[in-house]
Each structure stands twice: as C-alpha cells, then as structure tokens.
Scaffold this motif. Structure first.
Motif, PDB file in Angstrom:
ATOM      1  N   ALA A  85       6.298  26.516 -11.368  1.00 43.56           N
ATOM      2  CA  ALA A  85       6.183  25.128 -10.885  1.00 43.56           C
ATOM      3  C   ALA A  85       5.820  24.186 -12.023  1.00 43.56           C
ATOM      4  CB  ALA A  85       5.132  25.045  -9.766  1.00 43.56           C
ATOM      5  N   ALA A  86       4.921  24.612 -12.894  1.00 39.27           N
ATOM      6  CA  ALA A  86       4.519  23.765 -14.027  1.00 39.27           C
ATOM      7  C   ALA A  86       5.699  23.515 -14.964  1.00 39.27           C
ATOM      8  CB  ALA A  86       3.360  24.402 -14.786  1.00 39.27           C
ATOM      9  N   GLY A  87       6.450  24.555 -15.271  1.00 37.36           N
ATOM     10  CA  GLY A  87       7.618  24.397 -16.136  1.00 37.36           C
ATOM     11  C   GLY A  87       8.673  23.499 -15.509  1.00 37.36           C
ATOM     12  N   TRP A  88       8.927  23.705 -14.227  1.00 39.22           N
ATOM     13  CA  TRP A  88       9.939  22.903 -13.524  1.00 39.22           C
ATOM     14  C   TRP A  88       9.511  21.440 -13.487  1.00 39.22           C
ATOM     15  CZ3 TRP A  88      12.950  25.358  -8.948  1.00 39.22           C
ATOM     16  CH2 TRP A  88      14.041  24.567  -8.602  1.00 39.22           C
ATOM     17  N   SER A  89       8.236  21.174 -13.178  1.00 36.10           N
ATOM     18  CA  SER A  89       7.749  19.797 -13.139  1.00 36.10           C
ATOM     19  C   SER A  89       7.913  19.101 -14.481  1.00 36.10           C
ATOM     20  CB  SER A  89       6.270  19.757 -12.742  1.00 36.10           C
ATOM     21  OG  SER A  89       6.089  20.077 -11.402  1.00 36.10           O
ATOM     22  N   ALA A  90       7.533  19.794 -15.545  1.00 36.16           N
ATOM     23  CA  ALA A  90       7.638  19.205 -16.888  1.00 36.16           C
ATOM     24  C   ALA A  90       9.098  18.918 -17.241  1.00 36.16           C
ATOM     25  CB  ALA A  90       7.009  20.133 -17.921  1.00 36.16           C
ATOM     26  N   CYS A  91       9.976  19.851 -16.936  1.00 36.78           N
ATOM     27  CA  CYS A  91      11.404  19.664 -17.212  1.00 36.78           C
ATOM     28  C   CYS A  91      11.963  18.502 -16.394  1.00 36.78           C
ATOM     29  CB  CYS A  91      12.158  20.953 -16.886  1.00 36.78           C
ATOM     30  SG  CYS A  91      13.937  20.854 -17.168  1.00 36.78           S
ATOM     31  N   PHE A  92      11.600  18.445 -15.116  1.00 32.82           N
ATOM     32  CA  PHE A  92      12.110  17.390 -14.239  1.00 32.82           C
ATOM     33  C   PHE A  92      11.627  16.021 -14.695  1.00 32.82           C
ATOM     34  CE2 PHE A  92      13.061  15.174 -10.297  1.00 32.82           C
ATOM     35  CZ  PHE A  92      14.257  15.767  -9.924  1.00 32.82           C
ATOM     36  N   GLU A  93      10.381  15.956 -15.148  1.00 30.30           N
ATOM     37  CA  GLU A  93       9.857  14.684 -15.651  1.00 30.30           C
ATOM     38  C   GLU A  93      10.650  14.222 -16.870  1.00 30.30           C
ATOM     39  OE1 GLU A  93       5.811  12.889 -17.589  1.00 30.30           O
ATOM     40  OE2 GLU A  93       5.602  14.228 -15.866  1.00 30.30           O
ATOM     41  N   GLY A  94      10.935  15.134 -17.776  1.00 28.92           N
ATOM     42  CA  GLY A  94      11.741  14.784 -18.948  1.00 28.92           C
ATOM     43  C   GLY A  94      13.138  14.329 -18.559  1.00 28.92           C
ATOM     44  N   ALA A  95      13.735  14.997 -17.570  1.00 33.89           N
ATOM     45  CA  ALA A  95      15.068  14.607 -17.097  1.00 33.89           C
ATOM     46  C   ALA A  95      15.031  13.233 -16.433  1.00 33.89           C
ATOM     47  CB  ALA A  95      15.603  15.665 -16.131  1.00 33.89           C
ATOM     48  N   MET A  96      13.943  12.935 -15.731  1.00 28.41           N
ATOM     49  CA  MET A  96      13.801  11.606 -15.125  1.00 28.41           C
ATOM     50  C   MET A  96      13.669  10.526 -16.194  1.00 28.41           C
ATOM     51  SD  MET A  96      11.289  12.287 -11.861  1.00 28.41           S
ATOM     52  CE  MET A  96      10.961  10.538 -11.730  1.00 28.41           C
ATOM     53  N   GLN A  97      12.908  10.799 -17.240  1.00 29.26           N
ATOM     54  CA  GLN A  97      12.751   9.832 -18.326  1.00 29.26           C
ATOM     55  C   GLN A  97      14.092   9.559 -18.996  1.00 29.26           C
ATOM     56  OE1 GLN A  97       9.656  11.836 -20.514  1.00 29.26           O
ATOM     57  NE2 GLN A  97       8.034  10.704 -19.473  1.00 29.26           N
ATOM     58  N   LEU A  98      14.873  10.606 -19.213  1.00 28.40           N
ATOM     59  CA  LEU A  98      16.201  10.442 -19.806  1.00 28.40           C
ATOM     60  C   LEU A  98      17.101   9.614 -18.892  1.00 28.40           C
ATOM     61  CD1 LEU A  98      18.249  11.156 -22.038  1.00 28.40           C
ATOM     62  CD2 LEU A  98      18.755  13.241 -20.744  1.00 28.40           C
ATOM     63  N   ALA A  99      17.102   9.933 -17.606  1.00 33.25           N
ATOM     64  CA  ALA A  99      17.933   9.193 -16.650  1.00 33.25           C
ATOM     65  C   ALA A  99      17.518   7.725 -16.593  1.00 33.25           C
ATOM     66  CB  ALA A  99      17.828   9.830 -15.264  1.00 33.25           C
ATOM     67  N   ALA A 100      16.226   7.468 -16.570  1.00 35.94           N
ATOM     68  CA  ALA A 100      15.739   6.083 -16.517  1.00 35.94           C
ATOM     69  C   ALA A 100      16.161   5.316 -17.764  1.00 35.94           C
ATOM     70  CB  ALA A 100      14.215   6.073 -16.362  1.00 35.94           C
ATOM     71  N   ARG A 101      16.052   5.940 -18.937  1.00 36.31           N
ATOM     72  CA  ARG A 101      16.485   5.272 -20.184  1.00 36.31           C
ATOM     73  C   ARG A 101      17.966   4.908 -20.113  1.00 36.31           C
ATOM     74  NH1 ARG A 101      13.206   8.733 -22.865  1.00 36.31           N
ATOM     75  NH2 ARG A 101      14.848  10.185 -23.434  1.00 36.31           N
ATOM     76  N   LYS A 102      18.791   5.842 -19.635  1.00 36.82           N
ATOM     77  CA  LYS A 102      20.236   5.588 -19.535  1.00 36.82           C
ATOM     78  C   LYS A 102      20.542   4.459 -18.561  1.00 36.82           C
ATOM     79  CE  LYS A 102      21.948  10.137 -20.835  1.00 36.82           C
ATOM     80  NZ  LYS A 102      22.693  11.321 -20.404  1.00 36.82           N
ATOM     81  N   MET A 103      19.675   4.268 -17.559  1.00 38.77           N
ATOM     82  CA  MET A 103      19.869   3.207 -16.558  1.00 38.77           C
ATOM     83  C   MET A 103      19.122   1.925 -16.926  1.00 38.77           C
ATOM     84  SD  MET A 103      19.332   5.387 -13.072  1.00 38.77           S
ATOM     85  CE  MET A 103      20.205   6.908 -12.766  1.00 38.77           C
ATOM     86  N   ASN A 104      18.485   1.919 -18.105  1.00 45.61           N
ATOM     87  CA  ASN A 104      17.682   0.777 -18.539  1.00 45.61           C
ATOM     88  C   ASN A 104      16.590   0.423 -17.531  1.00 45.61           C
ATOM     89  OD1 ASN A 104      18.989   0.326 -21.041  1.00 45.61           O
ATOM     90  ND2 ASN A 104      20.703  -0.578 -19.911  1.00 45.61           N
ATOM     91  N   VAL A 105      15.922   1.457 -17.036  1.00 43.88           N
ATOM     92  CA  VAL A 105      14.834   1.283 -16.075  1.00 43.88           C
ATOM     93  C   VAL A 105      13.554   1.799 -16.723  1.00 43.88           C
ATOM     94  CG1 VAL A 105      13.907   2.039 -13.843  1.00 43.88           C
ATOM     95  CG2 VAL A 105      16.352   1.547 -14.083  1.00 43.88           C
ATOM     96  N   LEU A 106      12.505   1.031 -16.599  1.00 41.42           N
ATOM     97  CA  LEU A 106      11.205   1.455 -17.093  1.00 41.42           C
ATOM     98  C   LEU A 106      10.472   2.168 -15.962  1.00 41.42           C
ATOM     99  CD1 LEU A 106       9.195   1.385 -19.455  1.00 41.42           C
ATOM    100  CD2 LEU A 106       8.360  -0.783 -18.541  1.00 41.42           C
ATOM    101  N   LEU A 107      10.130   3.443 -16.175  1.00 42.92           N
ATOM    102  CA  LEU A 107       9.387   4.178 -15.160  1.00 42.92           C
ATOM    103  C   LEU A 107       7.971   3.624 -15.063  1.00 42.92           C
ATOM    104  CD1 LEU A 107      10.580   7.830 -15.873  1.00 42.92           C
ATOM    105  CD2 LEU A 107      11.175   6.390 -13.929  1.00 42.92           C
ATOM    106  N   PRO A 108       7.431   3.535 -13.861  1.00 41.93           N
ATOM    107  CA  PRO A 108       6.081   2.985 -13.700  1.00 41.93           C
ATOM    108  C   PRO A 108       5.036   3.903 -14.327  1.00 41.93           C
ATOM    109  CG  PRO A 108       6.896   3.857 -11.616  1.00 41.93           C
ATOM    110  CD  PRO A 108       8.025   3.937 -12.591  1.00 41.93           C
ATOM    111  N   PRO A 109       3.965   3.318 -14.859  1.00 42.25           N
ATOM    112  CA  PRO A 109       2.903   4.154 -15.416  1.00 42.25           C
ATOM    113  C   PRO A 109       2.310   5.022 -14.313  1.00 42.25           C
ATOM    114  CG  PRO A 109       2.246   1.837 -15.377  1.00 42.25           C
ATOM    115  CD  PRO A 109       3.662   1.900 -14.917  1.00 42.25           C
ATOM    116  N   GLY A 110       2.004   6.236 -14.666  1.00 40.25           N
ATOM    117  CA  GLY A 110       1.381   7.126 -13.702  1.00 40.25           C
ATOM    118  C   GLY A 110       2.330   7.742 -12.700  1.00 40.25           C
ATOM    119  N   PHE A 111       3.648   7.664 -12.935  1.00 44.61           N
ATOM    120  CA  PHE A 111       4.531   8.351 -11.995  1.00 44.61           C
ATOM    121  C   PHE A 111       4.232   9.847 -12.103  1.00 44.61           C
ATOM    122  CE2 PHE A 111       7.296   9.082 -15.634  1.00 44.61           C
ATOM    123  CZ  PHE A 111       7.986  10.240 -15.316  1.00 44.61           C
ATOM    124  N   ALA A 112       4.405  10.553 -11.012  1.00 41.66           N
ATOM    125  CA  ALA A 112       4.002  11.960 -10.977  1.00 41.66           C
ATOM    126  C   ALA A 112       4.992  12.800 -10.189  1.00 41.66           C
ATOM    127  CB  ALA A 112       2.617  12.086 -10.349  1.00 41.66           C
TER     128      ALA A 112
END
Length: 137
Positions: free
Chosen positions: A50-77
C-alpha cells in the motif's frame, strides 16, 4: 528487442515469510513482518504494498497535473487500502485508493486521477488481476 536501462533496483531479502524479517541489501530498510492474525506491531506485507502504491500514484498524479497545467492543492493525500482476501482457490488482493483533492473542481480531479491510474506503475502491474476502486473527495 529494445534494451531498457534500470534507473533503480530494489534489493530486499526476506527470511521467515510473513512471520519473519525483510531487509534491504543496502541496510537502509529493515522491518519485522507479521501474519494477518498477529497482534504484534510488526508490519504486514500488504502495508508495504500500500505504501509503495500510494507513493507511485502520488507521483503519477503530479505528472498528470503538470501536463494539464493544474496546480495540486497543498496537502493532497492518498489513503490506500490493500485487502488480503480468501477464496476457495487461494488468496487474492483488492485495492482501494481514496484521494483527497480539496479545492479542485470535480471534473479536473477526476481527470487527474484517471490519468494517474493509467500511468502509475503499480496500477499497470496489477491491471486485470486486482480489483481496484478509486474515489476522491
């Protein structure tokens, strides 16, 4: 066939199955493992997954947000739950990823989560063999 270069290799040795010890060869990680019915504070292998999957998913979300020019909110979890389930023909896993994206419009949040689910390596590695439920708030 195309050659791929490994950018990182995790080397871990386990002794004693889910009632033993897992340690990295470089000594940076060591944890006692516990079976499902243990009351000890030791770590379940599903928690590590679960820890590995969460960390990977967070990184994938950051990449997706950058590609969409969206700033992720602080403290997203991301709260990830991995179920070890028993069936007549053996054990299987289930996963639930609950993403907290406060302040983002629902359609933007959903687009980021959908893109992350397509690119996260854990999601790709388990596609079609683990039931995964995604949700967000």
């Amino acid at each position: 066939m195309e050659q791929h270069k490994a950018i990182y290799t995790a080397k871990v040795q386990t002794i004693g199955s889910s009632n033993g010890t897992a340690r990295s060869v470089d000594g940076r990680f060591k944890d006692l493992l516990a079976p499902p019915d243990a009351e000890a504070p030791d770590t379940r292998p599903e928690q590590l997954f679960a820890a590995g999957w969460s960390a990977c998913f967070e990184g994938a979300m950051q990449l997706a947000a950058r590609k969409m020019n969206v700033l992720l909110p602080p403290g997203f979890a991301i709260n990830t739950e991995i179920d070890l389930q028993d069936a007549t023909d053996g054990y299987f896993l289930g996963a639930r990823l609950k993403v907290s994206l406060p302040e983002l419009e629902r359609n933007v949040a959903q687009a980021i989560i959908d893109a992350a689910h397509q690119t996260c390596l854990y999601a790709s590695a388990t596609r079609s063999n683990i039931h995964v439920a995604l949700s967000f708030s």
